[in-house]
Design an enzyme around this catalytic site. Structure first.
Site, mmCIF file in Angstrom:
data_model
loop_
_atom_site.group_PDB
_atom_site.id
_atom_site.type_symbol
_atom_site.label_atom_id
_atom_site.label_comp_id
_atom_site.label_asym_id
_atom_site.label_seq_id
_atom_site.Cartn_x
_atom_site.Cartn_y
_atom_site.Cartn_z
ATOM 1 N N ASP A 190 -78.367 5.710 -2.750
ATOM 2 C CA ASP A 190 -78.434 4.142 -3.658
ATOM 3 C C ASP A 190 -77.813 2.970 -2.704
ATOM 4 O O ASP A 190 -77.909 1.893 -2.763
ATOM 5 C CB ASP A 190 -77.649 4.155 -4.869
ATOM 6 N N GLN A 194 -68.597 3.933 -4.532
ATOM 7 C CA GLN A 194 -68.264 4.000 -5.756
ATOM 8 C C GLN A 194 -67.545 2.872 -6.370
ATOM 9 O O GLN A 194 -67.748 2.650 -7.542
ATOM 10 C CB GLN A 194 -67.288 5.361 -5.884
ATOM 11 N N HIS A 206 -73.388 22.386 -6.478
ATOM 12 C CA HIS A 206 -72.950 22.699 -4.998
ATOM 13 C C HIS A 206 -71.908 21.938 -4.476
ATOM 14 O O HIS A 206 -71.249 22.443 -3.855
ATOM 15 C CB HIS A 206 -74.344 22.459 -4.410
ATOM 16 N N ASN A 298 -79.366 29.097 6.473
ATOM 17 C CA ASN A 298 -79.610 30.407 5.833
ATOM 18 C C ASN A 298 -80.961 31.154 6.053
ATOM 19 O O ASN A 298 -81.107 32.063 5.184
ATOM 20 C CB ASN A 298 -79.410 30.350 4.081
ATOM 21 N N SER A 358 -73.671 27.105 3.612
ATOM 22 C CA SER A 358 -72.942 26.154 2.881
ATOM 23 C C SER A 358 -71.365 26.359 2.528
ATOM 24 O O SER A 358 -70.663 25.515 2.335
ATOM 25 C CB SER A 358 -73.632 25.893 1.367
#
Length: 705
Positions: A190, A194, A206, A298, A358
């Site tokens: 966006d 914050q 995640h 991965n 990750s």
């Protein structure tokens, strides 16, 4: 190759040739063969209908086509994308483009790259988090002992002043192991901070899992520990999709915002590492003093077709230090980290063990943040260097294609990153702890190859309790365990009597053996080390061939540098009527063309000067006064004796101090006419015709080098 994929490639190439003809491009057969083909893979990297284009740097084009053509190519490149530009990012000079009707990703890239003015034109891929989930609460935090985190935590557990950005799917802001560690973040999808209402909460677990690996609160009696107990966590949500999918644009925009707003380490655990835009973003982030970490992926791919200079790309290992079967590898992968069954936080005050690059990436990222908290003065290059050289090497020595630098080690990275060379005021000698593993022979050779002020080192010899205590107090005693010292005995000597001696032949007059040592417990233990166990600073005998987590973890170097000496002399200042006192003078010590040391001082009455230097060896001495050319004195040997009588006669006229009398000096002299500041060459208090006469007489001369 599949028939359908071949058709896509053939059609893309055909379109390019048509547009090339329309725009007057010359396309050779060899150029056609080099066209890069972009593909998408569902759930990993998918087309978005947009492209990312970056013009070439002008200096790159200059060397290839000259200034006139470079400017023409760049102008054409920027002009041709004007009508298809959706957004432009000045900080990285990247255009986000819509794909016009009649083009696809490959044909548009081929057309624009064919213009010759673009560095890259690639899809604004949709990327995904790279993980392979396992059952909740499976396993334990096996990876923390593997990276020797506890030994690092003996001294450093992190500082809230260091901010780690998690560019991911958002974070659980109320998790018991993370709450209180957050700083204000950003929603890059966006483009909203914050603080202005941007949403950074988790929409996929995640991001919370990654955040916990970096910085779950340690020693709080709850859940798990992160690598960096006290780090501040900046949540940067890069997606508004429940799948967590994001685009290159949102991933890189989030990472840049994080660096611009105080993050020192930035973690992106997504697919898409091969994108050129990732490398560009890493370079921008490094320019701000931060470091960018990105998951290798991965898919088990060999990533040897590129290498991002300013991105730390991280692969994954398992508990046995084997490369995880899913982990990518190759030239682009810098380091590996534990990435199988990594237990960490997930939303709802819960925990789970997941696998993936990750998970490996935030391990490396967390260690870098921990090092920065221990030594805030390090540059991003130095942090990356210590992270790399602090690895446990799992392949051929050094950086290799299969393993990069190896698997990260928190203890060794911290130990290297906080080490300093310090002088013992009692002995005058300098000491250094080097936490690089090796046997006693390699440590001894390495110590002799190192130097301070031109003096070679040797493994430390400790001849008094005071010296032993000084080393413990000043070289991070906790990190000295398992480090070689300069004591040895002939191979096969019996214990406990033995035949111990120092490598310098100094008397064996002091010992600090731990109880029961030396004992030859391992058979023919012939070298001295600080013991891994027992009282800190106690000695142990060990086999000189040993290299393990308890022996040969590093070594202590001693540099027997004699006391500093004084250089002194006189400058004869040509064409000068003013006072010879207070004239700025620079004394250079050079070896060949390399400046080893530079000392600034001012003259006393009569043009006399003196400086003190700790450097030892043979050096070329040059002396330069403020607006006089440098003069070469000769080669002197610096060791224990002072060197007086350095007399140089210096040529006047170097107004700007560049060691040359040229047109630039005329310009400065003209600008100072009548004022008598920088242009007063003869010292009469004014800048006038006399000063112009001096400069004219000396025009074209250069000082000694």
């Amino acid at each position: 190759m599949e028939a359908s994929r071949w058709l896509v490639r053939r059609n893309s190439l055909a379109k390019f040739l048509v547009y090339a003809a329309i725009f007057g491009l010359a396309v050779t057969a060899s150029a056609q063969s080099r066209l890069k083909v972009y593909e998408e893979h569902s759930g990993v990297m998918e087309f978005s209908g947009e492209m990312i284009a970056r013009p070439m740097l002008r200096e790159q084009l200059l060397a290839q086509v000259g200034a006139k053509n470079a400017d023409r190519l760049l102008s054409r490149a920027r002009s041709v994308v004007k009508g298809m530009t959706l957004r432009y990012y000045r900080e990285t000079d990247e255009y986000i483009l819509r794909i016009p009707f009649g083009f696809d990703e490959n044909s548009l890239s081929s057309y624009l790259m064919g213009l010759g003015g673009f560095q890259y034109v690639e899809p604004n891929y949709i990327c995904y988090p790279v993980l392979t989930p396992n059952d909740p609460m499976y396993g334990s935090q096996w990876w923390l002992p593997k990276i020797e985190a506890a030994r690092a935590w003996d001294r450093y557990t992190g500082q809230s002043s260091v901010v780690a950005a998690i560019c991911d799917t958002g974070c659980d802001l109320g998790h018991q192991d993370l709450a209180g560690r957050y700083v204000s973040g950003y929603n890059s999808a966006d483009d909203l901070p914050q603080s202005l209402g941007g949403q950074v909460g988790n929409l996929h677990p995640h991001g919370t899992h990654v955040a916990g690996i970096v910085g779950a609160i340690g020693n709080n009696g709850v859940g798990v520990s992160g690598v960096n107990w006290n780090v501040s966590i900046m949540p940067v949500r890069v997606s508004n999709q429940t799948s967590g999918s994001s685009s290159y644009e949102f991933l890189t925009r989030g990472a840049r915002w994080a660096a611009e707003n105080g993050a020192k380490v930035i973690n992106t655990s997504y697919s898409g590492v091969s994108g050129a835009t990732i490398g560009t973003t890493g370079t921008y982030i490094r320019s701000l003093g931060a470091l960018y970490f990105y998951a290798a992926g991965n898919d088990g791919a060999n990533l040897s077709g590129f290498d991002h200079a300013d991105v730390v790309v991280v692969g994954a290992t398992d508990s046995g230090d084997a490369r995880a079967g899913f982990s990518a590898y190759g030239l682009a992968v810098d380091v590996f980290a534990p990435g199988v069954d990594v237990l960490s936080t997930i939303p709802g005050n819960d925990y789970a063990a997941w696998s993936g690059t990750s998970m490996a990436t935030p391990v490396a990222c967390g260690i870098a943040g921990l090092l920065w908290s221990a030594n805030p003065n390090l540059t991003s290059l130095e942090v990356e260097q210590f992270l790399s050289t602090g690895c446990d090497d799992l392949g051929p020595p050094g950086n290799d294609v299969d393993w990069g630098w190896g698997r990260v080690n928190a203890y060794r990275t911290l130990a290297q990153g906080v080490a300093q060379i310090k002088q013992n005021p009692s002995t005058g000698n300098y000491y250094e702890r080097v936490t690089v593993p090796g046997n006693a022979s390699s440590a001894s050779n390495a110590a002799q190859s190192r130097s301070v002020y031109g003096v070679a080192g040797h493994l430390a010899t400790i001849t008094s309790a005071a010296e032993n205590q000084w080393i413990l107090a000043n070289l991070d005693g906790d990190y000295l365990r398992g480090h070689w010292l300069g004591g040895y005995q002939p191979f096969g000597s019996p214990e406990p009597a033995g035949n111990w001696r120092w490598v310098t032949s100094e008397p064996w007059s002091y010992t600090n053996w731990n109880p029961g040592e030396p004992n030859n417990a391992g058979g023919n233990e012939d070298w001295l080390e600080y013991w891994i166990s027992g009282t800190l600073g106690g000695w142990n005998d060990a086999a000189s061939t040993s290299v393990s987590r308890s022996t040969g973890t590093g070594y202590v170097v001693e540099y027997p540098v004699p006391a500093p000496v004084m250089l002194s002399g006189t400058v004869s200042l040509q064409d000068y009527l003013g006072s010879t006192s207070g004239v700025p003078v620079t004394v250079l010590l050079k070896q060949g063309s390399t400046v080893i040391a530079s000392y600034s001082t001012t003259t006393t009455a009569g043009g006399n000067w003196s400086v003190v230097t700790p450097w030892k060896g043979n050096y070329r001495i040059l002396v330069k006064a403020s607006h006089w050319l440098a003069g070469f004195y000769g080669v002197v040997n610096l060791w224990t004796s002072n060197v007086p009588g350095i007399v140089t006669s210096l040529v006047n006229g170097d107004v700007n101090g560049d060691n040359s009398v040229d047109i630039a000096d005329y310009a400065l002299l003209s600008g100072d006419w009548g004022m008598g500041t920088i242009g007063d060459l003869n010292g009469d208090g004014d800048t006038d015709i006399g000063d112009f006469a001096i400069l004219s007489a000396r025009f074209g001369l250069d000082g000694d080098e």
